[in-house]
Design a protein around this motif. Structure first.
Motif: not given
Length: 86
Positions: A27-39
């Protein structure tokens, strides 16, 4: 092992689980998903260096995001401290 999230996805739309599992469609996730994963990755790195001296317990081991699979409790515990009994 069947995860609860897989059951929820299957109930919502059985095709989602089929496409993700068997067709290898990502799936293509929105940008906030990658920010949350980095957090969360940063928090896990910080957790490795944390000491729990303020609790004044003989702590043997600390567990973060521990999956509970017990007959009395189920889910994910944010923090579990294993210590010796006094």
């Amino acid at each position: 092992m069947i995860l609860v999230s897989h059951i929820r996805q299957f109930v919502f739309c059985p095709r989602i689980l089929y496409f993700y599992t068997f067709c290898d469609i990502k799936p293509v996730y929105p940008e906030y998903v990658s920010s949350g994963s980095q957090y969360h990755n940063k928090q896990n790195e910080l957790f490795k260096n944390r000491k729990f001296i303020k609790f004044k317990l003989p702590i043997i081991k600390a567990y973060s995001n521990l999956y509970l699979q017990d007959s009395s409790m189920q889910g994910v515990a944010d923090l579990v401290l294993e210590s010796k009994m006094r």
